[in-house]
Write a protein that holds these residues in place. Sequence first.
Motif, PDB file in Angstrom:
ATOM      1  N   LEU A 197       0.832  -1.207   0.000  1.00 17.10           N
ATOM      2  CA  LEU A 197       0.000   0.000   0.000  1.00 17.10           C
ATOM      3  C   LEU A 197       0.862   1.251   0.000  1.00 17.10           C
ATOM      4  O   LEU A 197       1.962   1.275   0.560  1.00 17.10           O
ATOM      5  N   THR A 198       0.341   2.303  -0.619  1.00 18.86           N
ATOM      6  CA  THR A 198       0.973   3.615  -0.499  1.00 18.86           C
ATOM      7  C   THR A 198       0.646   4.195   0.874  1.00 18.86           C
ATOM      8  O   THR A 198      -0.262   3.714   1.568  1.00 18.86           O
ATOM      9  N   ASP A 199       1.365   5.231   1.256  1.00 18.07           N
ATOM     10  CA  ASP A 199       1.068   5.870   2.546  1.00 18.07           C
ATOM     11  C   ASP A 199      -0.357   6.418   2.572  1.00 18.07           C
ATOM     12  O   ASP A 199      -1.030   6.359   3.610  1.00 18.07           O
ATOM     13  N   ALA A 200      -0.799   6.942   1.451  1.00 19.04           N
ATOM     14  CA  ALA A 200      -2.173   7.464   1.392  1.00 19.04           C
ATOM     15  C   ALA A 200      -3.186   6.331   1.584  1.00 19.04           C
ATOM     16  O   ALA A 200      -4.202   6.500   2.272  1.00 19.04           O
ATOM     17  N   GLU A 201      -2.895   5.175   1.005  1.00 18.83           N
ATOM     18  CA  GLU A 201      -3.798   4.031   1.168  1.00 18.83           C
ATOM     19  C   GLU A 201      -3.768   3.509   2.604  1.00 18.83           C
ATOM     20  O   GLU A 201      -4.799   3.114   3.154  1.00 18.83           O
ATOM     21  N   LYS A 202      -2.580   3.511   3.210  1.00 12.10           N
ATOM     22  CA  LYS A 202      -2.483   3.083   4.611  1.00 12.10           C
ATOM     23  C   LYS A 202      -3.297   4.016   5.513  1.00 12.10           C
ATOM     24  O   LYS A 202      -4.000   3.566   6.422  1.00 12.10           O
ATOM     25  N   LYS A 203      -3.184   5.296   5.238  1.00  9.75           N
ATOM     26  CA  LYS A 203      -3.938   6.277   6.024  1.00  9.75           C
ATOM     27  C   LYS A 203      -5.437   6.034   5.873  1.00  9.75           C
ATOM     28  O   LYS A 203      -6.199   6.109   6.850  1.00  9.75           O
ATOM     29  N   GLU A 204      -5.864   5.730   4.666  1.00 10.36           N
ATOM     30  CA  GLU A 204      -7.282   5.475   4.420  1.00 10.36           C
ATOM     31  C   GLU A 204      -7.730   4.189   5.109  1.00 10.36           C
ATOM     32  O   GLU A 204      -8.838   4.113   5.655  1.00 10.36           O
ATOM     33  N   MET A 205      -6.869   3.171   5.118  1.00  7.90           N
ATOM     34  CA  MET A 205      -7.209   1.920   5.801  1.00  7.90           C
ATOM     35  C   MET A 205      -7.353   2.149   7.307  1.00  7.90           C
ATOM     36  O   MET A 205      -8.244   1.576   7.945  1.00  7.90           O
ATOM     37  N   VAL A 206      -6.495   2.971   7.878  1.00 10.36           N
ATOM     38  CA  VAL A 206      -6.605   3.298   9.300  1.00 10.36           C
ATOM     39  C   VAL A 206      -7.920   4.020   9.569  1.00 10.36           C
ATOM     40  O   VAL A 206      -8.601   3.745  10.568  1.00 10.36           O
ATOM     41  N   ARG A 207      -8.296   4.914   8.672  1.00 10.03           N
ATOM     42  CA  ARG A 207      -9.555   5.655   8.854  1.00 10.03           C
ATOM     43  C   ARG A 207     -10.751   4.705   8.783  1.00 10.03           C
ATOM     44  O   ARG A 207     -11.701   4.837   9.555  1.00 10.03           O
ATOM     45  N   ARG A 208     -10.693   3.753   7.859  1.00  9.75           N
ATOM     46  CA  ARG A 208     -11.829   2.871   7.643  1.00  9.75           C
ATOM     47  C   ARG A 208     -11.892   1.714   8.639  1.00  9.75           C
ATOM     48  O   ARG A 208     -12.963   1.256   9.004  1.00  9.75           O
ATOM     49  N   HIS A 209     -10.723   1.215   9.014  1.00  9.32           N
ATOM     50  CA  HIS A 209     -10.668  -0.034   9.786  1.00  9.32           C
ATOM     51  C   HIS A 209      -9.720   0.093  10.981  1.00  9.32           C
ATOM     52  O   HIS A 209      -8.849  -0.755  11.181  1.00  9.32           O
ATOM     53  N   SER A 210      -9.885   1.128  11.772  1.00 16.11           N
ATOM     54  CA  SER A 210      -8.938   1.356  12.869  1.00 16.11           C
ATOM     55  C   SER A 210      -8.942   0.211  13.871  1.00 16.11           C
ATOM     56  O   SER A 210      -7.895  -0.131  14.435  1.00 16.11           O
ATOM     57  N   ARG A 211     -10.088  -0.403  14.117  1.00 11.84           N
ATOM     58  CA  ARG A 211     -10.149  -1.504  15.094  1.00 11.84           C
ATOM     59  C   ARG A 211      -9.307  -2.677  14.629  1.00 11.84           C
ATOM     60  O   ARG A 211      -8.565  -3.281  15.414  1.00 11.84           O
ATOM     61  N   GLU A 212      -9.437  -3.020  13.360  1.00  9.60           N
ATOM     62  CA  GLU A 212      -8.688  -4.159  12.845  1.00  9.60           C
ATOM     63  C   GLU A 212      -7.196  -3.842  12.720  1.00  9.60           C
ATOM     64  O   GLU A 212      -6.346  -4.645  13.117  1.00  9.60           O
ATOM     65  N   ILE A 213      -6.877  -2.669  12.169  1.00  4.98           N
ATOM     66  CA  ILE A 213      -5.478  -2.318  11.914  1.00  4.98           C
ATOM     67  C   ILE A 213      -4.701  -2.189  13.216  1.00  4.98           C
ATOM     68  O   ILE A 213      -3.523  -2.575  13.301  1.00  4.98           O
ATOM     69  N   GLY A 214      -5.339  -1.669  14.265  1.00  6.11           N
ATOM     70  CA  GLY A 214      -4.639  -1.425  15.523  1.00  6.11           C
ATOM     71  C   GLY A 214      -4.009  -2.652  16.134  1.00  6.11           C
ATOM     72  O   GLY A 214      -2.967  -2.565  16.798  1.00  6.11           O
ATOM     73  N   ASN A 215      -4.609  -3.814  15.927  1.00  5.26           N
ATOM     74  CA  ASN A 215      -4.092  -5.046  16.531  1.00  5.26           C
ATOM     75  C   ASN A 215      -3.779  -6.114  15.492  1.00  5.26           C
ATOM     76  O   ASN A 215      -3.717  -7.299  15.824  1.00  5.26           O
ATOM     77  N   LEU A 216      -3.549  -5.689  14.251  1.00 10.19           N
ATOM     78  CA  LEU A 216      -3.300  -6.649  13.175  1.00 10.19           C
ATOM     79  C   LEU A 216      -1.803  -6.928  13.074  1.00 10.19           C
ATOM     80  O   LEU A 216      -1.016  -6.077  12.631  1.00 10.19           O
TER      81      LEU A 216
END
Length: 528
Positions: A197-216
């Motif tokens: 992922l690009t940094d912009a895509e990573k940022k968007e994934m954090v915005r959309r799926h913060s619960r999953e990304i935080g402990n993935l």
Amino acid sequence: MNWSDLLQWEGNPLSQQAQVYEQQAQAVTNASEDLSDRANGLSGSGQTVTAAQQALRKNVEEMRKQAESLHSLATISGDAAKGADEIGKAARKLDQDAADKSIKIGADGSVDYVGKKAGSLIGGTQIMTNMAAVADTVSLIKFEADELVKDIQKNIAAVESGGKPQTSGGGGSRLDRMKLPPKGASPDEVAKWWSSLTDAEKKEMVRRHSREIGNLNGVEATWRDKANRNNLAEDLKAERQKLKEQEDNALRYPTPQNILDLRQTRKRITQMENVEKVLDKSSKDGIQRQLVCFDSSDRDVLAAVTQGNIDTADHVAVNVPGMRSNLADNLDYYDSVSGLMRENAEKHSNGQSVAVVTYMDYRAPQGVEEVVDINYAKTGSDRLAGFLTGLDASREHGAGDAHITPVGHSFGSTTVGMALTKIPPGVADDSVQIGSPGSGVQDVSEFNIPKGHAYVGAARYWDDMVQGFGDDGRFGKNPDTMPGYKHISGDVGQDGYYGPIGRHSGYFNEGSPALDDISRVIAGKEPK
């Protein structure tokens, strides 16, 4: 980006333009080769011939640069065609799928329900669910369309300035990259996906799926931290609102259950506030902290906080405390312990960077009646093994390999030992178990770490009778008396008192030989 425009996107015009650029590049290349042959075929000698050859070769070089730019433009157009085609098809498919559910997507991307009124609560809920899903997908498609346009503009500018275009992400479908990995994906699979992922895509994934990304496990700590800070703020706000409602309810209908609920909510708020306080210490001591784990899904909140950046540090230690460790009572203390380890390890690291994780992302036993239950270590070791494996995977697909050392104290050492049997080889480089009631294994060869890299530290038995306290069958054998371990100092210094557990908590005493040896191992050095 208007939704009505995206419905018209197709890749064919851009594919045709890519072919034109490629044909032009080939024509210029052929011409440059012909001109080069002419330059080399000039006969005679003297200044006139030499000057003519130099002029022709200069033209050849300019033509080669022009051909290279045309090749780059062909590549940019080809990539743009692929992206535009994917986005256009996805938009048209979503538009049709939404219409099938009586949902209209406006020209600006807004979503409206245009069907019959729901006849039941369940039907109404389904309509709302469908609308939310459509709106979310619209947002994702528009996001990727914007990113595609930015990539094209950036790459054209690079070619115009004499540079080369940059690839965006790890290839493959843009929209597929923005999907979470399937459940059960390994940390290595997650890390490979995340690195695409690009940094912009990573940022968007954090915005959309913060619960999953935080402990993935497999996601870089920098992004887990961003997600978990969002989650912490949201959960703390919700818990405070919950407390207010409970207090109001208790005033009207005081019952024993009300009192228990109030007590638990206040405890959870304290746990979350303590995490905030430790993170805020960075503004005072200048040490970066990352909230790499945050789990509020159970009665008690769990978390892991770093000192230093574990995405880039040369040496990473994972400090796993034991009985009575919890966020409500002693997170700040264990953060200080991690600080002592980090500072002392830096003295031995020859200028290399060191980071330490205060790992309180497992539920440690809180009393004697719980400490005899080995299931706390078994469950905790599952979580710890996943974290360690994810840390290693994120480094392998990120900044490069790090020297990783889990350090377990007391019950935490048993948890570490069990985790070392569950990680793949190559994840951890060393391990340290101190004041250990049990190694977690029957033989040191069960650890998936290099031979000779398991260390144990123990004070004199009469001053720390926790060591070997657990029965061999469940807790594993006493590491202090097991073959295959290397021994570090058990000298905790002068602090503490003499007695059955008087020195059990002293292994991290500042200035002690025990702490110095632990720090040497963290820095990849042999203890004294």
